[in-house]
Design a protein around this motif. Structure first.
Motif, short mmCIF file in Angstrom:
data_model
loop_
_atom_site.label_atom_id
_atom_site.label_comp_id
_atom_site.label_asym_id
_atom_site.label_seq_id
_atom_site.Cartn_x
_atom_site.Cartn_y
_atom_site.Cartn_z
N GLU A 180 9.80 -47.33 11.42
CA GLU A 180 11.17 -47.80 11.25
C GLU A 180 11.26 -49.02 10.35
O GLU A 180 12.19 -49.14 9.56
CB GLU A 180 11.79 -48.07 12.62
CG GLU A 180 11.62 -46.84 13.49
CD GLU A 180 12.69 -46.65 14.52
OE1 GLU A 180 13.13 -47.65 15.09
OE2 GLU A 180 13.09 -45.49 14.73
N ALA A 226 9.36 -49.58 7.95
CA ALA A 226 9.16 -49.08 6.58
C ALA A 226 10.45 -48.44 6.06
O ALA A 226 10.75 -48.53 4.87
CB ALA A 226 8.02 -48.09 6.54
N LEU A 227 11.21 -47.82 6.96
CA LEU A 227 12.49 -47.25 6.54
C LEU A 227 13.44 -48.37 6.14
O LEU A 227 14.19 -48.27 5.17
CB LEU A 227 13.14 -46.46 7.69
CG LEU A 227 12.54 -45.11 8.06
CD1 LEU A 227 13.31 -44.51 9.22
CD2 LEU A 227 12.60 -44.17 6.85
N ASP A 254 12.67 -51.56 5.28
CA ASP A 254 12.22 -52.48 4.24
C ASP A 254 11.09 -51.85 3.43
O ASP A 254 9.95 -52.28 3.49
CB ASP A 254 11.74 -53.79 4.92
CG ASP A 254 11.46 -54.88 3.89
OD1 ASP A 254 11.66 -54.63 2.68
OD2 ASP A 254 11.02 -55.97 4.29
N PRO A 255 11.43 -50.78 2.69
CA PRO A 255 10.39 -50.06 1.95
C PRO A 255 9.71 -50.95 0.92
O PRO A 255 8.58 -50.69 0.54
CB PRO A 255 11.14 -48.90 1.29
CG PRO A 255 12.58 -49.26 1.35
CD PRO A 255 12.77 -50.20 2.49
N ILE A 268 7.07 -52.92 3.29
CA ILE A 268 6.21 -52.19 4.23
C ILE A 268 6.02 -50.77 3.72
O ILE A 268 6.97 -50.01 3.59
CB ILE A 268 6.81 -52.21 5.65
CG1 ILE A 268 6.84 -53.67 6.12
CG2 ILE A 268 5.97 -51.38 6.60
CD1 ILE A 268 7.80 -53.92 7.23
#
Lengths: 663, 467
Positions: free
Chosen positions: B184, B186-187, B189-190, B193
């Motif tokens: 999540e 990564a979703l 704050d691509p 992360i």
């Protein structure tokens, strides 16, 4: 009522009557005022400057990851933001298309002035809406308990859900009007606070502090006292914005160009897709580097937030460049996105580098970024600090728990972002109208919309920083896609009266066609015939050995509805938006089904209502902390109780047993 | 809060060395103070510190506050544990007295006269659970302790009570949650992360998680045997000595033993403690074709019992004149009707057998005599080995004894298998979190960190909570 410093000198005794007063004409205020006036209520909207209606004081875009979902939902409910950006965008892009459909999200660059002017025009064209420049200074209210003649506005709930309904009846106060700085009294039945970042605002650019609202606009300095006097607790939050550059000083040859989509998808479900295919401008991508970070590190002591000058708490997910350098110390670069502020100007917004450092540091820092070596700053970056509330003082309807008729929306509730503000503005507007009309409030839950998640998080969680919508905050995001917001929410917009009958009927037709087509694909079988094998071979898919339905073929990643046309000769002619739904629903059927199961469990807890008049002292065995929390928040359902911090699963079990025993 | 103070005898009622009466609730100190005096004959309990043990005498309760030594019942040690650091999370007083049914009951009745209410079964645990001193799995373990039949079952339940299940479930949950959170973030704050290499990493973790869950599920079988005993059927030809074997195990003449073949016409079921383990022992009528109707019913029942049993002990009379081959064929034929069952072959009556020829079989064969007791220990260790594989002797193993826990574990396993399937299909990461979340929630149900509407009611009905 508090006596203002000007009260003695002003003899203005003018009194006017309205149904609803909206305080503030930002993104929340505009949606709130439009909802009320469109629902037939005589509405007045106040702004410190009519030229700042729907102002975009920060980034020049609407939407983005998960925020795009909010805009779609606002549109489905009958709000204005989606329509307005469709009229005024200068670039549009569907983000995350390489990922699953749940995280696809629209973002459009706006022409800031065009956006604001266009929204102002919409407001001006509402016959029931009055626009007024001026500052509201105080509220007029009465105590219901001491006024025996008070009759609740709502007497006969048209719903069996009387628990929700008693929102209106258990309050201690009732709003009867507001007073402006110039002394006029505006009597009203409901008021909505959408004061954004203006209340006791203070802007900081390094050591330089000015007592203004965003963009140098006048701050609102009187209302806070009156709010506190009503028993509402205020707190300080801060947010920031980066510098704007003169576009002529940017060396674009060093930047990577970011174009819009070739085929633009409009935000609004009502916008004709053909009408938004137009020439677009580009954004530009660059990065910070170690040199940038060194300058920032060396000057951290001059940053108001690190020097302790700012008392407010800033957002974690929209962090200043100082925060990023400190928090991601191991990253050698951060993304910087240069976005044009509009077609009317050369100004460029430097997304990713908001800051409250002093001007000299800002200039040095920006000039280390490739492409910005010779940049000229038109407007400095600054941080702004303002009064807002902890939204736990509100119900999910956005009405204050102890004040009848007083609603709040937007950054005043502790959120950040235009879209978050607009979403709350719309809900607060609808519910203020429902209140005046004596109807049940509209409360969306977490399983049906991002708006529901946003508001529920605001009113149940202890948010210590401005709340920004994030994909991760929605538990059921595979169901809450941006592509199906109309299917999820049109019905509510229609029910409250903001969505016209024809629009709703169109949706019903669409749903019918989707279902029919899904059924047809499930019932249409193909075998290992020559054309099927040829087709599968052509897309690099494994051959069939037995007969399968077209629906299950869609489960293969390389199969699309479109390329399946050659083996599906008798398909009906359907619009793109219908095909999209059919394809997603069938391709991800297993996952969607499992997520629906999760929602069922969630709904079970949500529909387990807690009586509004529950006496938590009477519930045996609750831990002291949980008892305090429950008394403070007074959740309306077991589900909501379980989300309160400080309430453990064991406490919820205790509560469940208690409710069971007292059924 | 619970305003009532409750009391109960918390040791088994027997002629044992000591007995304990536990009192819990806001007035526990005050109540026991009314019937207890310190070494100097004075009431002292209200002045003692928490977590102390105090010497003195328990005496009969008198409204007038009389503390004359003629009223003394017993010399006792009284421990005082004030809230919240006590078993129930309330003020708890425990009276340690000399054991003996009469004394213990007498003291309890004085406690009740002084103002306490008799606790309902499991009520202390219920309070402990409600006050956050026990999690759900632990509270359920208390119920298991109360109803456990064997020492090993007790041990397993106590293992759960000390939080072993909870801590292994918690560890698993934390790891799963960490990975959900990673996906999540990564979703969200691509930029900062990255999910590069994540599927490979997750795939490895999945293997580990599945292994741990499978181990817990498997332990449930052992757990059930520990808790409920092993369903054991004695089979064999008439007069092979099955009833004698059973009587030896039971240590009493329960079944009718005669020299006439076919004496046992019904199935007898007995629960016996066989060392550390429990057996639900079923003696059956000798299995043979018969014309006698009554006996035929018994034979049918025996077959039925064998179908439902966990263990078949096949008894062969080795001293019998029947040819050994016939015997061999007899049991092979019989046991082959239950191919999945565990079985042991007892060569009975070795004491009077002239020669012993071991049958050729994969099942363990034990030479046995109900007269000399030969083979008794071997039988015991063989059963332990078969069912617990050393497990029951190791108190470090986490054993699942509760059927609800098993179901939750299975749900969790199925969800993780779905995650694996998605990984193999190359699905985007946000699809993985749906099933990871299911796995996480199912595990949470075991320790009560996932709230379930019906569950709470169900659990509390176990605690005998009246409406």
């Amino acid at each position: 009522m508090k006596i203002l410093d000007n009260e003695k000198t002003i003899n203005n005794k003018l009194t006017q009557n309205y149904d609803v007063v909206v305080i503030g004409a930002g993104h929340a205020g505009c949606e709130a005022a439009l909802a009320c006036s469109r629902l037939g209520l005589k509405t007045i909207i106040f702004t410190v400057s009519v030229d700042s209606i729907a102002l975009m004081p920060c980034n020049p875009n609407i939407g983005g990851s998960s925020k795009g979902h909010l805009v779609r939902e606002i549109d489905a409910l009958g709000g204005e933001m989606g329509k307005n950006i469709d009229k005024t965008f200068i670039q549009s892009k569907m983000l995350n298309v390489s990922k699953g459909p749940a995280v696809h999200s629209l973002r459009a660059q706006a022409d800031k002035q065009d956006y604001a002017r266009s929204m102002r025009k919409v407001l001006e064209s509402e016959p029931n809406l009055t626009i007024k420049q001026g500052e509201v200074c105080s509220f007029i209210w009465e105590d219901i308990s001491s006024n025996s003649s008070y009759e609740p506005l709502v007497t006969s709930p048209d719903s069996a859900d009387t628990d929700l309904f008693s929102y209106y009846k258990n309050a201690g106060k009732r709003i009867t009007g507001v007073k402006s700085y110039t002394g006029t009294t505006y009597l009203c039945k409901a008021a909505i606070i959408c004061s954004g970042t203006y209340l006791n605002a203070r802007c900081l650019c390094g050591e330089a502090i000015t007592y203004t609202g965003p963009n140098g606009l006048q701050a609102a300095t009187h209302l806070s006292d009156s709010i506190k006097e009503m028993g509402i607790e205020l707190r300080r939050f801060k947010t920031g914005t980066p510098a704007r550059m003169d576009g002529k000083s940017i060396d674009y040859s060093k930047l990577s160009e970011q174009k819009g989509d070739e085929r633009v998808v409009p935000f609004s479900f009502s916008t004709d897709p053909e009408s938004v295919q137009k020439e677009q401008v580009s954004c530009w991508l660059t990065y910070t580097n170690e040199e940038t970070h060194n300058i920032i590190r060396a000057n951290l002591d001059r940053s108001p937030i690190y020097a302790g000058i700012i008392e407010g708490t800033g957002p974690r997910y929209c962090p200043s460049i100082e925060d990023k350098v400190v928090k991601f110390a191991d990253k050698d670069r951060h993304q910087v996105f240069l976005e044009p502020e509009g077609l009317y100007t050369d100004e460029v917004y430097v997304d990713g580098m908001s800051s409250s450092l002093p001007e000299d540091v800002q200039q040095a820092m920006y000039r280390t970024v490739p492409g910005l070596e010779n940049c000229r700053i038109v407007r400095n970056a600054y941080a702004i600090e303002y009064d807002c509330i902890n939204a736990k003082q509100l119900y999910n309807s956005l009405q204050f728990k102890n004040i009848n008729g007083l609603f709040a929306a937007g950054q005043f509730n502790g959120s950040s972002g235009y879209e978050e503000a607009a979403a709350q503005g719309l809900i607060a507007g609808i519910n203020a109208a429902m209140f005046v009309l004596g109807k049940e409030p509209l409360v969306l839950d977490r399983s049906e919309s991002y708006i529901g998640v946003l508001i529920d998080d605001l009113v149940t969680k202890d948010n210590r920083e401005p709340y920004r919508m994030m994909t991760s905050k929605a538990e059921y995001r595979l169901l809450l896609r941006q592509d199906n917001a109309d299917i999820r929410l049109r019905k509510y917009g229609y029910k409250v009266g903001l969505v016209p009958r024809e629009t709703f009927e169109e949706l019903c037709k669409k749903e019918e066609l989707i279902k029919e087509e899904m059924d047809r694909l499930k019932d249409t079988y193909v075998g290992a015939s020559k054309d099927v094998l040829e087709y599968l071979d052509s897309i690099g898919s494994t051959p069939l050995t037995t007969g399968v339905s077209l629906a299950s073929l869609l489960g293969r990643p390389e199969v699309t509805y479109k390329n399946m046309a050659s083996i599906d000769k008798n398909r009906p002619d359907l619009s793109d938006s219908i095909v999209e739904q059919v394809e997603i629903e069938l391709r991800y059927e297993g996952y969607i089904e499992r997520q629906r199961k999760q929602v069922e469990h969630f709904k079970k807890m949500e529909t387990r209502k807690i009586p509004v008049n529950i006496d938590y002292d009477d519930v045996p065995s609750l831990r002291i902390e949980a008892r305090q929390r429950l008394k403070e928040f007074r959740p309306l359902s077991i589900g909501q109780a379980s989300r309160l911090s400080g309430v453990s699963p064991a406490d919820v079990s205790v509560l469940l047993i208690y409710l069971e025993k007292n059924r | 809060m619970n305003n009532e103070t409750i009391a109960a005898i918390s040791t088994a009622l027997s002629e044992s060395g000591i007995g304990i009466i536990r009192v819990s609730g806001p007035e526990s100190v005050e109540i026991v103070n009314k019937i207890f005096v310190g070494a100097k004959g004075k009431r002292i309990l209200k002045n003692v510190a928490s977590h102390t043990i105090n010497y003195g005498h328990v005496l009969e309760f008198r409204e007038d506050g009389n503390t004359d030594s003629s009223l003394y019942i017993d010399e006792c040690l009284v421990s005082v544990m004030l809230a919240p650091k006590s078993f129930t999370g309330e003020d708890v007083v425990e009276i340690n007295c000399h054991g003996g049914v009469f004394v213990v009951k007498k003291i309890l009745s004085e406690v009740l006269k002084a103002g306490a209410r008799l606790a309902e079964p499991g009520e202390f645990s219920k309070r402990a659970f409600l006050n956050g001193r026990l999690d759900l799995a632990e509270a359920e373990a208390v119920m298991d302790v109360i109803s456990s039949k064997s020492d090993s079952a007790l041990k397993a339940s106590i293992g759960q009570l000390s939080g072993k299940i909870s801590s292994s479930i918690r560890a698993l949950r934390e790891e799963i949650l960490y990975n959900i959170a990673f996906i999540e973030s990564a979703l969200d704050d691509p930029e900062h992360i990255s999910l590069d290499g994540f599927p490979e990493k997750l795939s490895e973790l999945l293997g580990d998680w599945l292994q741990r869950i499978d181990k817990l599920i498997k332990s449930n079988d052992s757990g059930r045997f520990l808790r409920e005993g092993i369903g054991t059927v004695l089979l064999g030809k008439p007069n092979a000595g099955k009833s004698s074997v059973m009587n030896l195990l039971l240590g009493e003449d329960r079944a009718i033993v005669t020299d006439i073949a076919g004496t046992t016409r019904d199935t007898l079921e007995e629960y016996i403690k066989f060392g550390n383990i429990g057996l639900n022992l079923i003696d059956t009528a000798g299995i043979r074709e018969t014309d006698n109707t009554v006996e035929q019913i018994g034979v049918d029942r025996a077959k039925k019992a064998a179908e439902n049993a966990d263990l078949i002990i096949y008894v062969i009379d080795i001293s019998n004149g029947d040819s050994f081959d016939d015997i061999t064929n007899g049991y092979n034929k019989l046991l082959s009707s239950y191919p999945d069952k565990k079985a042991i072959v007892l060569l009975n009556k070795v004491d009077i057998a002239e020669s012993i020829k071991k049958p050729d079989t994969d099942y363990p064969v034990i030479e046995f005599s109900t007269v000399t007791g030969e083979g008794y220990e071997e039988l015991k260790s063989t059963i332990e080995e078969m069912f617990f594989n050393g497990l029951s002797n190791s108190s470090d193993e986490v054993v699942i004894t509760n059927i609800r826990h098993r179901q939750c574990l299975e749900e969790s396993r199925d969800a993780l298998l779905k995650v694996r399937e998605s990984l193999n299909l190359g699905m985007e990461e946000d699809f993985l979190s749906i099933d990871l979340m299911d796995a996480y929630s199912s595990l949470g149900k075991i320790i009560g960190e996932e709230i379930e509407d019906d569950l709470a009611t169900e659990i509390f009905s176990k605690f005998c909570l009246g409406k």
